[in-house]
Design an enzyme around this catalytic site. Structure first.
Site, mmCIF file in Angstrom:
data_model
loop_
_atom_site.group_PDB
_atom_site.id
_atom_site.type_symbol
_atom_site.label_atom_id
_atom_site.label_comp_id
_atom_site.label_asym_id
_atom_site.label_seq_id
_atom_site.Cartn_x
_atom_site.Cartn_y
_atom_site.Cartn_z
ATOM 1 C CE LYS A 10 -2.341 -0.728 3.815
ATOM 2 N NZ LYS A 10 -1.700 -2.003 4.223
ATOM 3 N NE ARG A 85 -4.074 -0.791 9.791
ATOM 4 C CZ ARG A 85 -2.977 -0.262 9.244
ATOM 5 N NH1 ARG A 85 -3.009 0.924 8.696
ATOM 6 N NH2 ARG A 85 -1.870 -0.938 9.224
ATOM 7 N NE ARG A 124 7.341 -3.464 5.871
ATOM 8 C CZ ARG A 124 6.059 -3.088 5.896
ATOM 9 N NH1 ARG A 124 5.427 -2.788 4.776
ATOM 10 N NH2 ARG A 124 5.397 -3.067 7.027
ATOM 11 N NE ARG A 135 6.656 -0.663 10.063
ATOM 12 C CZ ARG A 135 5.474 -0.512 9.434
ATOM 13 N NH1 ARG A 135 5.439 -0.014 8.211
ATOM 14 N NH2 ARG A 135 4.359 -0.856 10.021
ATOM 15 N NE ARG A 146 2.044 -4.604 11.410
ATOM 16 C CZ ARG A 146 3.007 -4.477 10.501
ATOM 17 N NH1 ARG A 146 4.158 -5.116 10.638
ATOM 18 N NH2 ARG A 146 2.822 -3.719 9.453
#
Ligand code: AMP
Length: 200
Positions: A10, A85, A124, A135, A146
């Site tokens: 996204k 969300r 990532r 992260r 998540r």
């Protein structure tokens, strides 16, 4: 607006598509992260939830987005990334856009299977002060949580926007520019004109 699980791409697509449409990309994740780095009160409120891979409460998130949408650069249109969300956020967004005389033109759902998401998220890295770092919420145990949170709280938005006649689903596996072309084609098919300001 872009809908899709963590790792669907996204953020990447939001930057490219927003530039093509000449509108700002508004990413709630980016705004929260900037507030966490800046040690603001909002950042402190959001941090515990983010570190755990949970959603920040709707009241905090909706107030933040309302402020952002009231800024002058959002007047002629915007692309939402990572918001709404939850169904409650979607309902509040619909109501506040109506008050502002705006509406959503199109919801693009980026579809990626679960194995590919886990593979993407665990690999990532972000560039911070010249260094590639993971992260905190991309650690394997948080990633799994998540994805559960997405399935339970966010995935129902797909049906919500389908019923509203706004949803376009696109296959988000492949090269970045292939996915962008699919997204632009879906936007065009939905009546949104690439290159023209949205919403007016
Ligand atoms: P993202 O960069 O979109 O994956 O967002 C990172 C984190 O920020 C999420 O895991 C949530 O903790 C928080 N967050 C971002 N957007 C929202 C939202 N719309 N509602 C609640 N929490 C959010």
């Amino acid at each position: 607006m872009l809908l899709g699980p963590p790792g669907a791409g996204k953020g990447t697509q939001a930057q490219i598509i927003a530039a093509r449409l000449s509108v700002p990309a508004i990413s709630t994740g980016d705004i929260f992260r900037a507030n966490v780095s800046g040690k603001t009160e909002l950042g402190q409120q959001a941090k515990t939830y983010m570190d755990a891979g949970d959603l920040v409460p709707d009241a905090i998130t909706v107030a933040m987005v309302s402020d952002r949408l009231a800024e002058p650069d959002a007047k002629a249109g915007f692309l939402l990334d990572g918001f709404p969300r939850t169904i409650a956020q979607a309902e509040q967004l619909r109501d506040s856009l109506a008050e502002m005389g705006h509406r959503l033109d199109c919801v693009l759902e980026l579809v990626v299977d679960q194995d590919e998401l886990v593979r993407r998220l665990s690999g990532r890295r972000m560039l911070v002060d010249g260094e590639w770092v993971q992260r905190d919420d991309d650690k394997p145990e948080t990633v799994r949580h998540r994805l559960d949170v997405y399935r339970e709280q966010t995935a129902p938005l797909s049906g919500f926007y389908e019923q509203a006649g706004l949803l376009a689903r696109i296959d988000a596996i492949g090269e970045i520019d292939e996915v962008t072309e699919r997204a632009m084609a879906a936007l065009e098919a939905s009546g949104e004109q690439p290159g023209a300001p949205a919403g007016g």
